[in-house]
Design an enzyme around this catalytic site. Sequence first.
Site, PDB file in Angstrom:
ATOM      1  N   ASP A  98       0.862  -1.179   0.000  1.00  0.00           N
ATOM      2  CA  ASP A  98       0.000   0.000   0.000  1.00  0.00           C
ATOM      3  C   ASP A  98       0.907   1.240   0.000  1.00  0.00           C
ATOM      4  OD1 ASP A  98      -3.252   0.104   1.417  1.00  0.00           O
ATOM      5  OD2 ASP A  98      -2.230   1.726   0.363  1.00  0.00           O
ATOM      6  N   ASP A 194      -2.758   4.819  -2.417  1.00  0.00           N
ATOM      7  CA  ASP A 194      -3.723   5.453  -1.518  1.00  0.00           C
ATOM      8  C   ASP A 194      -4.057   6.869  -2.017  1.00  0.00           C
ATOM      9  OD1 ASP A 194      -4.986   5.206   1.223  1.00  0.00           O
ATOM     10  OD2 ASP A 194      -3.846   7.048   1.518  1.00  0.00           O
ATOM     11  N   GLU A 236      -6.387   4.354  -5.859  1.00  0.00           N
ATOM     12  CA  GLU A 236      -7.635   4.625  -5.144  1.00  0.00           C
ATOM     13  C   GLU A 236      -8.074   6.011  -5.554  1.00  0.00           C
ATOM     14  OE1 GLU A 236      -7.503   5.640  -1.035  1.00  0.00           O
ATOM     15  OE2 GLU A 236      -9.477   4.844  -0.598  1.00  0.00           O
ATOM     16  N   HIS A 310     -11.101  -2.338   3.452  1.00  0.00           N
ATOM     17  CA  HIS A 310     -10.895  -2.051   4.876  1.00  0.00           C
ATOM     18  C   HIS A 310     -11.577  -0.766   5.322  1.00  0.00           C
ATOM     19  CE1 HIS A 310      -8.046   0.318   2.694  1.00  0.00           C
ATOM     20  NE2 HIS A 310      -7.810   1.021   3.786  1.00  0.00           N
ATOM     21  N   ASP A 311     -12.167  -0.035   4.372  1.00  0.00           N
ATOM     22  CA  ASP A 311     -12.848   1.231   4.702  1.00  0.00           C
ATOM     23  C   ASP A 311     -14.363   1.106   4.682  1.00  0.00           C
ATOM     24  OD1 ASP A 311     -10.493   3.235   2.787  1.00  0.00           O
ATOM     25  OD2 ASP A 311     -10.496   2.723   4.918  1.00  0.00           O
TER      26      ASP A 311
HETATM   27  O1  TEU Z   1      -9.001   6.150   2.181  1.00  0.00           O
HETATM   28  C1  TEU Z   1      -9.380   7.323   1.526  1.00  0.00           C
HETATM   29  C2  TEU Z   1     -10.619   7.800   2.098  1.00  0.00           C
HETATM   30  O2  TEU Z   1     -10.941   8.932   1.884  1.00  0.00           O
HETATM   31  C3  TEU Z   1     -11.464   6.893   2.896  1.00  0.00           C
HETATM   32  O3  TEU Z   1     -10.992   6.932   4.220  1.00  0.00           O
HETATM   33  C4  TEU Z   1     -12.853   7.341   2.768  1.00  0.00           C
HETATM   34  O4  TEU Z   1     -12.842   8.681   2.397  1.00  0.00           O
HETATM   35  C5  TEU Z   1     -13.635   7.329   4.031  1.00  0.00           C
HETATM   36  O5  TEU Z   1     -13.551   6.067   4.608  1.00  0.00           O
HETATM   37  C6  TEU Z   1     -15.045   7.687   3.615  1.00  0.00           C
HETATM   38  O6  TEU Z   1     -15.778   7.940   4.773  1.00  0.00           O
HETATM   39  C7  TEU Z   1      -7.616   5.891   2.171  1.00  0.00           C
HETATM   40  C8  TEU Z   1      -7.411   4.629   2.972  1.00  0.00           C
HETATM   41  O7  TEU Z   1      -8.084   3.545   2.333  1.00  0.00           O
HETATM   42  C9  TEU Z   1      -7.961   4.874   4.359  1.00  0.00           C
HETATM   43  O8  TEU Z   1      -7.909   3.686   5.151  1.00  0.00           O
HETATM   44  C10 TEU Z   1      -7.143   5.966   5.007  1.00  0.00           C
HETATM   45  O9  TEU Z   1      -7.720   6.297   6.256  1.00  0.00           O
HETATM   46  C11 TEU Z   1      -7.124   7.237   4.136  1.00  0.00           C
HETATM   47  O10 TEU Z   1      -6.901   6.972   2.757  1.00  0.00           O
HETATM   48  C12 TEU Z   1      -5.966   8.131   4.557  1.00  0.00           C
HETATM   49  O11 TEU Z   1      -4.757   7.510   4.190  1.00  0.00           O
END
Ligand code: TEU
Length: 537
Positions: A98, A194, A236, A310-311
């Site tokens: 990542d 990311d 992403e 994971h989000d």
């Molecule tokens: O996520 C991008 C991100 O914006 C997400 O966190 C999403 O916006 C949010 O969950 C929506 O409510 C990436 C990674 O996948 C995330 O785990 C990180 O927290 C974020 O970037 C910061 O690096």
Amino acid sequence: MEKKWWHNNVIYQIYPKSFNDTTGNGIGDIQGIIEKLEYLCYLGVDILWLSPVYESPMKDNGYDISNYQKIDPVFGSMADMEQLIKEAKKHDIGIIMDLVINHTSDQHPWFLEAKKAKDNAYRDYYIWKDSPTDMESVFGGSAWTYDEVTDQHYFHLFAEEQPDLNWDNKAMRKDIYDMINWWLDKGIKGFRLDVIELIGKDIDKGVTSNGKRLHPRLQTLAKDTFNKYDAFTVGETWSASIDDARLYTDPKRKELSTIFQFEHITLNWDKTYNKFKTTPLDRKALKDVLYKWQKELPDDAWNSLFFNNHDLGRVTSRWGNDGRYNEKCAKAFATVLHMMKGIPFVYQGEEIAMTNVKYQHIDDYNDIEIHNRHREYVIEQQAMTQHEFLSQVYLNGRDNARTPMQWDKSNNGGFTTGTPWLRPNNNYLFINVDDNLKNKQSVFYHYQKLIKLRHSEDYGDTLVYGAFIPCETTYDNLFLFERHHKEKRLLIAVNLGESSVSFEWERNVDDIIVNTGNIDYFKSITLNAYDALVFSY
Ligand code: TEU
């Protein structure tokens, strides 16, 4: 079209912190991944995407990196990482890391230097202003934090512990390129990038994603790193449209291999409160968006296919029925996903239909996003009650995807012999890998079959390169489409709902490939709740 080594790959995402703990400290580790390589090879996946395992203060569980070239001790050592790359290769499995290069941790040496003085050599690695703009952080609150030592504010689109890097700075870009090549020299197969859409940001114009410098920057980055190794890269890109996807993934542009677009994910999100105020997912809207991305992306551009990561809340809880239909709807969503064109991603636990969790108290949650938004929406703004907020967390909170992997019925689901960093979902007693492996009708074996299909002589090229042909139906929850390649024809029929649906089939049926509803009449075909049917003709 030029064929790429990754075109027929299926990628498994591991959230290392929750995957498998071998030390008893309650946190998953790299040796834990090595221990499960046989399992992952048996599932049939080709690539493992590891969420960050670099040194980090863990404010955002590793997406706040303080040393890109050191493994955080909670996950193990660099020797463990090198062993994983080596052992995975023995199983014909590649590793992608990542790559979080929009921001670092505020404990990264670059930032610790930068905040010492305005004329520090690393000052311009980050974004500073005398007075803040009104831009907001993704995690709530202002995107600016005041630093009294130098009497300026620094910019962070995420937590204040995650200062954004200044991609206008040439020296910073070179340090990042060198780090990327250092990892590629170790034999990893590529990266998940990311929030990569943010590295073209133009703060003075209030622009964060899709800035005009984004694509030129990506082409230079790829030329000086990824493309020298024929690496696989998935960006992403939360705000990507079809036109953006063409720019990112057109092979002639040599930017990225593929992207994660999120149009289907955010269909039922509120414009103001996003995932914390959602409505039930409209099946027609989901179908329209998925079909649009299948039809409008050119053949040589590449989409990624996912419902979980994971989000996100887990798909059977978020969009399906994680009670009586949990296993069936898991198989149904998986069939729609894996029968489409693009690179399918399987998120840890998805292959055994793990579900969301319901912690009774907000303090049981770990996620910085949940806590920040709780403070903002419930306490400060009183925009929603605690109950309303928690009911949305139960659907879409990020910790739903981060509960420990459920390996067996033993304590903590076999994840750890210690105290897990995040409480397991108690349903590990009946949703676990062990039980799945013992039951030939399990969700695991359904995923294994779908993955095998994509690698198969018979249907691999049809699923990887075949044309996508939507079929007319009056049922919103009937996902009915075909895949054609040379003389191969596949019919896919999935009921993504609980009310029965049907369609007429006048033609012959050759090979019945998927039939979760045990349908045995192929003229007027009826699919009951979450039945999935795939056959060749
Ligand atoms: O996520 C991008 C991100 O914006 C997400 O966190 C999403 O916006 C949010 O969950 C929506 O409510 C990436 C990674 O996948 C995330 O785990 C990180 O927290 C974020 O970037 C910061 O690096």
